[in-house]
Design a protein around this motif. Sequence first.
Motif, PDB file in Angstrom:
ATOM      1  N   GLY A 160      10.087   2.998   1.411  1.00  0.00           N
ATOM      2  CA  GLY A 160       8.988   3.092   0.460  1.00  0.00           C
ATOM      3  C   GLY A 160       9.252   2.288  -0.797  1.00  0.00           C
ATOM      4  N   MET A 161      10.468   2.380  -1.302  1.00  0.00           N
ATOM      5  CA  MET A 161      10.831   1.613  -2.502  1.00  0.00           C
ATOM      6  C   MET A 161      10.751   0.118  -2.246  1.00  0.00           C
ATOM      7  SD  MET A 161      14.005   3.808  -4.024  1.00  0.00           S
ATOM      8  CE  MET A 161      14.513   2.485  -5.074  1.00  0.00           C
TER       9      MET A 161
ATOM     10  N   TYR B 242       3.279   0.345   5.319  1.00  0.00           N
ATOM     11  CA  TYR B 242       3.297   1.689   5.896  1.00  0.00           C
ATOM     12  C   TYR B 242       3.034   1.682   7.400  1.00  0.00           C
ATOM     13  CZ  TYR B 242       2.808   6.569   6.796  1.00  0.00           C
ATOM     14  OH  TYR B 242       2.997   7.815   7.321  1.00  0.00           O
TER      15      TYR B 242
ATOM     16  N   ARG C  99       8.745  -1.355  -0.406  1.00  0.00           N
ATOM     17  CA  ARG C  99       7.362  -1.732  -0.113  1.00  0.00           C
ATOM     18  C   ARG C  99       7.164  -2.195   1.326  1.00  0.00           C
ATOM     19  NH1 ARG C  99       4.914   0.845  -4.047  1.00  0.00           N
ATOM     20  NH2 ARG C  99       5.462   0.154  -6.114  1.00  0.00           N
TER      21      ARG C  99
ATOM     22  N   TYR D  64       8.967   8.498   2.524  1.00  0.00           N
ATOM     23  CA  TYR D  64       8.440   7.159   2.263  1.00  0.00           C
ATOM     24  C   TYR D  64       7.565   7.171   1.007  1.00  0.00           C
ATOM     25  CZ  TYR D  64       5.762   2.856   2.891  1.00  0.00           C
ATOM     26  OH  TYR D  64       5.164   1.638   2.702  1.00  0.00           O
ATOM     27  N   VAL D  65       6.649   8.145   0.936  1.00  0.00           N
ATOM     28  CA  VAL D  65       5.737   8.225  -0.208  1.00  0.00           C
ATOM     29  C   VAL D  65       6.507   8.500  -1.501  1.00  0.00           C
ATOM     30  CG1 VAL D  65       3.847   9.580  -1.223  1.00  0.00           C
ATOM     31  CG2 VAL D  65       3.747   8.878   1.175  1.00  0.00           C
ATOM     32  N   VAL D  66       7.467   9.396  -1.451  1.00  0.00           N
ATOM     33  CA  VAL D  66       8.280   9.688  -2.639  1.00  0.00           C
ATOM     34  C   VAL D  66       9.031   8.433  -3.069  1.00  0.00           C
ATOM     35  CG1 VAL D  66      10.304  10.965  -3.457  1.00  0.00           C
ATOM     36  CG2 VAL D  66       8.479  12.160  -2.240  1.00  0.00           C
TER      37      VAL D  66
ATOM     38  N   ARG E  96       8.242   5.305  -2.472  1.00  0.00           N
ATOM     39  CA  ARG E  96       7.285   4.299  -2.940  1.00  0.00           C
ATOM     40  C   ARG E  96       6.770   4.626  -4.334  1.00  0.00           C
ATOM     41  NH1 ARG E  96       4.297   0.377   0.427  1.00  0.00           N
ATOM     42  NH2 ARG E  96       2.873  -0.631  -1.004  1.00  0.00           N
ATOM     43  N   ARG E  97       6.478   5.896  -4.564  1.00  0.00           N
ATOM     44  CA  ARG E  97       5.857   6.289  -5.822  1.00  0.00           C
ATOM     45  C   ARG E  97       6.867   6.536  -6.946  1.00  0.00           C
ATOM     46  NH1 ARG E  97       0.529   8.422  -6.965  1.00  0.00           N
ATOM     47  NH2 ARG E  97       0.638   9.540  -8.920  1.00  0.00           N
ATOM     48  N   TRP E  98       7.964   7.243  -6.643  1.00  0.00           N
ATOM     49  CA  TRP E  98       8.887   7.657  -7.695  1.00  0.00           C
ATOM     50  C   TRP E  98      10.318   7.177  -7.483  1.00  0.00           C
ATOM     51  CZ3 TRP E  98       5.800  11.776  -5.551  1.00  0.00           C
ATOM     52  CH2 TRP E  98       4.697  12.102  -6.331  1.00  0.00           C
TER      53      TRP E  98
ATOM     54  N   ARG F 268      12.064   4.319  -7.838  1.00  0.00           N
ATOM     55  CA  ARG F 268      12.712   3.605  -8.941  1.00  0.00           C
ATOM     56  C   ARG F 268      12.978   4.534 -10.118  1.00  0.00           C
ATOM     57  NH1 ARG F 268      15.814  -0.739  -8.566  1.00  0.00           N
ATOM     58  NH2 ARG F 268      14.880  -2.144  -7.091  1.00  0.00           N
ATOM     59  N   ARG F 269      12.017   5.388 -10.425  1.00  0.00           N
ATOM     60  CA  ARG F 269      12.183   6.313 -11.538  1.00  0.00           C
ATOM     61  C   ARG F 269      13.347   7.272 -11.275  1.00  0.00           C
ATOM     62  NH1 ARG F 269       6.772   9.019 -12.795  1.00  0.00           N
ATOM     63  NH2 ARG F 269       6.070   7.044 -11.970  1.00  0.00           N
TER      64      ARG F 269
END
Length: 181
Positions: A107-108, A113, A110, A50-52, A54-56, A58-59
Amino acid sequence: MTTFVEHLLSVPGWLALLLGGVVAGQGHLPVVAVAAAGIGGAISGDAIGYVVGRRWGRRILDSVLGRFVRPVRLDRAEHALSTRGGWTVLLGRFTVALRVLVPGLAGMGRMPYRRFALFNVLGAVLWGGAMVAAGYLAGASWQHVAHLVSTAGLVATAAVVVLLLAWHALRGRRRRTTVDA
């Protein structure tokens, strides 16, 4: 020659829990400890996903993986997960492909949580408990149970794909009917 750690990392989670249940059934480990370790690992693994995402997420998709996923479909998946995705998180735990993809997509998208965590914990308890219990009860016939679990996972994945294809076909038919009218 491969090491024990290499073998351990190549074993799917469900099989590790099943075998842990077998070992517990033989009296070598406490079954509660095996279940707790498996459930904790499942919860933390999906939380990391989830964190990965959310944070990365899209990249990651904008790089190499983006060639395989259309942006429109990704946007739809993210929206669906953010609006009614709790059940997707729960049910995704029981299918091979979704077990890997859903946490990152949640995560992506949103998804809050707290909602993700609630369904993640519930799914991990049901899934992890079922795998350990199956191994515990299977005992010496664990290979037969492993085959059944693997087959059931593949059938569940195929069913999800068929349902998605049918939904997509019906949706396309409705759109064509609306445009023709």
